[in-house]
Design an enzyme around this catalytic site. Structure first.
Site, PDB file in Angstrom:
ATOM      1  CD1 TRP A 149      -0.042  -1.553   3.080  1.00 44.20           C
ATOM      2  CD2 TRP A 149       0.715   0.544   3.262  1.00 44.20           C
ATOM      3  NE1 TRP A 149       0.811  -1.506   4.161  1.00 44.20           N
ATOM      4  CE2 TRP A 149       1.280  -0.227   4.299  1.00 44.20           C
ATOM      5  CE3 TRP A 149       1.040   1.903   3.190  1.00 44.20           C
ATOM      6  CZ2 TRP A 149       2.163   0.296   5.244  1.00 44.20           C
ATOM      7  CZ3 TRP A 149       1.932   2.433   4.113  1.00 44.20           C
ATOM      8  CH2 TRP A 149       2.472   1.633   5.129  1.00 44.20           C
ATOM      9  CG  ASN A 150       5.146   1.349   0.826  1.00 41.79           C
ATOM     10  OD1 ASN A 150       4.874   0.596  -0.103  1.00 41.79           O
ATOM     11  ND2 ASN A 150       6.364   1.438   1.329  1.00 41.79           N
ATOM     12  CE  LYS A 173      -2.748  -9.251  -2.427  1.00 47.81           C
ATOM     13  NZ  LYS A 173      -3.529  -8.226  -1.743  1.00 47.81           N
ATOM     14  N   PRO A 174      -3.397  -5.972  -5.714  1.00 44.22           N
ATOM     15  CG  PRO A 174      -4.943  -4.259  -6.133  1.00 44.22           C
ATOM     16  CD  PRO A 174      -4.650  -5.703  -6.437  1.00 44.22           C
ATOM     17  N   GLY A 226       6.851  -6.299  -0.526  1.00 42.42           N
ATOM     18  CA  GLY A 226       6.201  -6.235   0.781  1.00 42.42           C
ATOM     19  C   GLY A 226       7.162  -6.636   1.880  1.00 42.42           C
ATOM     20  CB  SER A 227       6.515  -7.656   5.327  1.00 42.83           C
ATOM     21  OG  SER A 227       5.647  -8.746   5.096  1.00 42.83           O
ATOM     22  CD  GLU A 248      12.701  -5.076  -5.484  1.00 44.38           C
ATOM     23  OE1 GLU A 248      13.279  -4.577  -4.497  1.00 44.38           O
ATOM     24  OE2 GLU A 248      13.242  -5.182  -6.594  1.00 44.38           O
ATOM     25  CB  CYS A 282      11.256  -0.584   1.461  1.00 35.46           C
ATOM     26  SG  CYS A 282      11.282   0.107  -0.197  1.00 35.46           S
ATOM     27  CD  GLU A 383      10.672  -2.214   6.863  1.00 31.19           C
ATOM     28  OE1 GLU A 383      10.075  -3.302   6.954  1.00 31.19           O
ATOM     29  OE2 GLU A 383      10.859  -1.632   5.779  1.00 31.19           O
TER      30      GLU A 383
HETATM   31  P1  NAP Z   1       2.910  -7.034   3.545  1.00 36.54           P
HETATM   32  O1  NAP Z   1       2.022  -7.208   4.711  1.00 36.54           O
HETATM   33  O2  NAP Z   1       3.952  -8.045   3.291  1.00 36.54           O
HETATM   34  O3  NAP Z   1       1.937  -6.906   2.279  1.00 36.54           O
HETATM   35  C1  NAP Z   1       2.413  -6.703   0.978  1.00 36.54           C
HETATM   36  C2  NAP Z   1       1.415  -7.297  -0.004  1.00 36.54           C
HETATM   37  O4  NAP Z   1       1.323  -8.703   0.218  1.00 36.54           O
HETATM   38  C3  NAP Z   1      -0.013  -6.778   0.152  1.00 36.54           C
HETATM   39  O5  NAP Z   1      -0.657  -6.797  -1.115  1.00 36.54           O
HETATM   40  C4  NAP Z   1      -0.647  -7.810   1.063  1.00 36.54           C
HETATM   41  O6  NAP Z   1      -2.049  -7.830   0.935  1.00 36.54           O
HETATM   42  C5  NAP Z   1      -0.012  -9.061   0.482  1.00 36.54           C
HETATM   43  N1  NAP Z   1       0.006 -10.211   1.374  1.00 36.54           N
HETATM   44  C6  NAP Z   1       0.032 -10.252   2.735  1.00 36.54           C
HETATM   45  N2  NAP Z   1       0.051 -11.527   3.157  1.00 36.54           N
HETATM   46  C7  NAP Z   1       0.022 -12.314   2.043  1.00 36.54           C
HETATM   47  C8  NAP Z   1       0.016 -13.715   1.813  1.00 36.54           C
HETATM   48  N3  NAP Z   1       0.053 -14.579   2.817  1.00 36.54           N
HETATM   49  N4  NAP Z   1      -0.021 -14.159   0.541  1.00 36.54           N
HETATM   50  C9  NAP Z   1      -0.046 -13.303  -0.488  1.00 36.54           C
HETATM   51  N5  NAP Z   1      -0.041 -11.961  -0.345  1.00 36.54           N
HETATM   52  C10 NAP Z   1       0.003 -11.475   0.902  1.00 36.54           C
HETATM   53  O7  NAP Z   1       3.654  -5.650   3.574  1.00 36.54           O
HETATM   54  P2  NAP Z   1       3.022  -4.220   3.823  1.00 36.54           P
HETATM   55  O8  NAP Z   1       2.887  -4.022   5.278  1.00 36.54           O
HETATM   56  O9  NAP Z   1       1.825  -4.007   2.981  1.00 36.54           O
HETATM   57  O10 NAP Z   1       4.163  -3.295   3.217  1.00 36.54           O
HETATM   58  C11 NAP Z   1       5.220  -2.845   3.963  1.00 36.54           C
HETATM   59  C12 NAP Z   1       6.454  -3.684   3.728  1.00 36.54           C
HETATM   60  O11 NAP Z   1       6.786  -3.665   2.340  1.00 36.54           O
HETATM   61  C13 NAP Z   1       7.649  -3.119   4.436  1.00 36.54           C
HETATM   62  O12 NAP Z   1       8.409  -4.142   5.011  1.00 36.54           O
HETATM   63  C14 NAP Z   1       8.416  -2.431   3.316  1.00 36.54           C
HETATM   64  O13 NAP Z   1       9.767  -2.267   3.597  1.00 36.54           O
HETATM   65  C15 NAP Z   1       8.153  -3.339   2.188  1.00 36.54           C
HETATM   66  N6  NAP Z   1       8.368  -2.665   0.891  1.00 36.54           N
HETATM   67  C16 NAP Z   1       9.429  -3.026   0.118  1.00 36.54           C
HETATM   68  C17 NAP Z   1       9.669  -2.351  -1.072  1.00 36.54           C
HETATM   69  C18 NAP Z   1      10.834  -2.705  -1.956  1.00 36.54           C
HETATM   70  O14 NAP Z   1      10.812  -2.343  -3.139  1.00 36.54           O
HETATM   71  N7  NAP Z   1      11.857  -3.388  -1.470  1.00 36.54           N
HETATM   72  C19 NAP Z   1       8.817  -1.333  -1.471  1.00 36.54           C
HETATM   73  C20 NAP Z   1       7.757  -0.992  -0.647  1.00 36.54           C
HETATM   74  C21 NAP Z   1       7.531  -1.675   0.527  1.00 36.54           C
HETATM   75  P3  NAP Z   1      -2.981  -7.086   2.013  1.00 36.54           P
HETATM   76  O15 NAP Z   1      -2.349  -5.759   2.282  1.00 36.54           O
HETATM   77  O16 NAP Z   1      -4.282  -6.997   1.321  1.00 36.54           O
HETATM   78  O17 NAP Z   1      -2.975  -7.984   3.199  1.00 36.54           O
END
Ligand code: NAP
Length: 479
Positions: A149-150, A173-174, A226-227, A248, A282, A383
């Site tokens: 979402w960020n 899938k956003p 994501g995470s 990523e 991130c 983080e």
């Molecule tokens: P997240 O909880 O890992 O979610 C990221 C995405 O994955 C969302 O679309 C989420 O959907 C989905 N997701 C969650 N659990 C899942 C599962 N079991 N199976 C499939 N998809 C799943 O991360 P976030 O809190 O949204 O984002 C923050 C993290 O992203 C931070 O750690 C940040 O550092 C990292 N990030 C990295 C980069 C990079 O380029 N390296 C860029 C931006 C952010 P829902 O939200 O609908 O649950």
């Protein structure tokens, strides 16, 4: 409430179950709109469509794919204002930053429209005189794209444009939190004339959708941003089908200020990298190492600048720092700050959640500066994803390199110095995918973005971003 539909096989549809979910504005808790709760059946329909469309899209000349992508970029730009409003309502981002995000998203699409036309193979000198050896590059197949979402428009554009330019078909899938922005980006591709099934966008429960992505053998690659925690789950699920992955993931950037640094530049770089997007980036600095000779003046100047930051809704012009994405994000930031204070950190600015007046219904945390941070504090290890600047003093170059690298993360690192030799020497030794020297704006369309260690696998952006959606095929033939 406005209910947007999902994009499957070129059609805008409700979920098969007819269920939907609401999205709430993190600045005031008001409902923004609704998106469909896609079920496993909906995801399978999207994969069916991507499968049926694959051959045609892969064979479409890159020049024609580029023309469609360019139109998608144009449409995004022409819709900059409504999409930026949506980003701000769903993610809390400052409106000016949301506008910038949409324009960078379009830049990614333009870049990959061009780059897709340059996916050259090779003619290789063969050891046998009567044989010729060459390679061609072909799309990996159907790609599942999962984004956070960020940066809800930027992340989809960065990944989908590269995959599409390579000739892959995609199911996006956003994040649920920014589903409407995701669908608005998908609409730009659809309206640009992308053939049915080439780009699909499903919204809903992440576990349900992710499980289908992992189990369906037709999905050949998972591109996840994501995470680290979810990245590990997806990587282990992908192992079963040996699916390709680009991950990523999270970061914990060191921000190193050497004794000869341009002091003002370092402060300004830190303010934008640490407090931009309310610290929810991130590549945001999470450990600020300042040479002890500068420490006192640095802390004074940093505190002065941070005290001036105005916290509020991203829609208000004078806001510098918007809300965090939700209350649990505020809880996490608060717990990092409290843990640091309990272990001896000095609180110089902020340190508390904002929950009164204009902030009462939102998820706000005051911009914070902590001094005397030590390696045993959670903030120095995990983080934070919030507007907190933890400052740590150091004496020696060797010492700070060791401390900067002493982490499982490896996404971005920053170094401020006027000494070119030191800059090169230290940059080479920092175990990070991206290094900013006297600069924090390191995420650019033309450059490879990504991390080492647990911050991820693969690169997005630049020509590497295209390569990750291509397989190299060797062809040997007797003449
Ligand atoms: P997240 O909880 O890992 O979610 C990221 C995405 O994955 C969302 O679309 C989420 O959907 C989905 N997701 C969650 N659990 C899942 C599962 N079991 N199976 C499939 N998809 C799943 O991360 P976030 O809190 O949204 O984002 C923050 C993290 O992203 C931070 O750690 C940040 O550092 C990292 N990030 C990295 C980069 C990079 O380029 N390296 C860029 C931006 C952010 P829902 O939200 O609908 O649950």
């Amino acid at each position: 409430m406005n209910l947007e539909n999902m994009l499957i096989n070129g059609e805008w549809v409700r979920a098969a179950s007819n269920h939907s979910f609401a999205i709430y504005n993190p600045a005031n808790g008001a409902a923004v709109g609704e998106a469909p709760t896609g079920s496993a059946d909906d995801v399978i329909l999207a994969i069916n469509a991507a499968d049926a469309a694959f051959d045609g899209w892969a064979k479409t000349p890159a020049r024609e794919r580029a023309a469609i992508l360019r139109r998608a970029g144009d449409l995004l730009l022409s819709r900059e204002e409504p999409i930026a409003q949506l980003i701000t309502l769903e993610a809390g981002k400052l409106l000016r930053a949301s506008r910038k995000e949409v324009s960078v998203a379009a830049e990614f699409i333009y870049w990959y429209a061009e780059e897709g036309r340059r996916s050259y193979g090779e003619w290789i000198p063969d050891p046998l005189p009567d044989r010729r050896l060459l390679t061609i590059r072909q799309p990996v197949g159907i790609v599942a794209i999962i984004t956070p979402w960020n940066f809800p428009a930027y992340m989809i554009a960065r990944t989908a444009a590269a995959a599409l330019a390579a000739g892959c078909t995609v199911v996006v899938k956003p994040s649920k939190q920014t589903a409407l922005t995701g669908l608005a980006v998908a609409r730009a591709f659809a309206d640009a004339g992308i053939p049915p099934g080439v780009l699909n966008c499903v919204t809903g429960d992440s576990n349900t959708i992710g499980k289908v992505f992992l189990e369906d053998t037709r999905v050949r690659k998972i591109s996840f941003t994501g995470s680290i925690e979810v990245g590990k789950q997806l990587m282990s699920g992908a192992a079963n089908g040996i699916k390709r992955v680009t991950l990523e993931l999270g970061g914990h950037a060191p921000f190193i200020v050497l004794s000869d640094a341009d002091f003002e530049k370092a402060i300004e770089g830190l303010i934008s990298a640490k407090f931009g997007n309310a610290g929810q980036m991130c590549i945001a600095p999470n450990r600020i190492y300042v040479h002890s000779s500068l420490l006192k003046a640095f802390l004074e100047r940093l505190s002065f600048r941070v005290e001036q930051l105005k916290v509020g809704s991203g829609l208000e012009r004078e806001t510098d720092v918007g809300p965090l994405i939700n209350r649990s994000a505020v809880d996490k930031v608060e717990s990092h700050v409290n843990d640091a204070i309990n272990k001896g950190a000095r609180l110089l600015v902020g340190g508390y959640r904002l929950s009164e007046g204009a902030h009462a219904s939102g998820s706000f945390f005051a911009p914070t500066v902590l001094a005397d941070v030590t390696a045993d504090m959670r903030i120095a290890q995990e983080e934070t994803f919030g507007p907190v600047a933890p400052v740590i003093a150091f004496e020696e170059e060797e010492e700070v390199i060791g401390r900067a690298n002493d982490t499982p993360y490896g996404l971005a690192a920053y170094l401020y110095t006027r000494d070119l030799n030191k800059a090169i020497r230290i940059a080479e030794r920092l175990e990070y995918g991206m290094i900013g020297i006297n600069d924090t704006r390191i995420a650019v369309v033309e450059g490879p973005f990504g991390g080492v260690k647990q911050s991820g696998i693969g690169r997005e952006g630049g020509h590497e971003g295209l390569a990750s959606f291509l397989e190299t095929k060797q062809i040997a033939f007797r003449v």
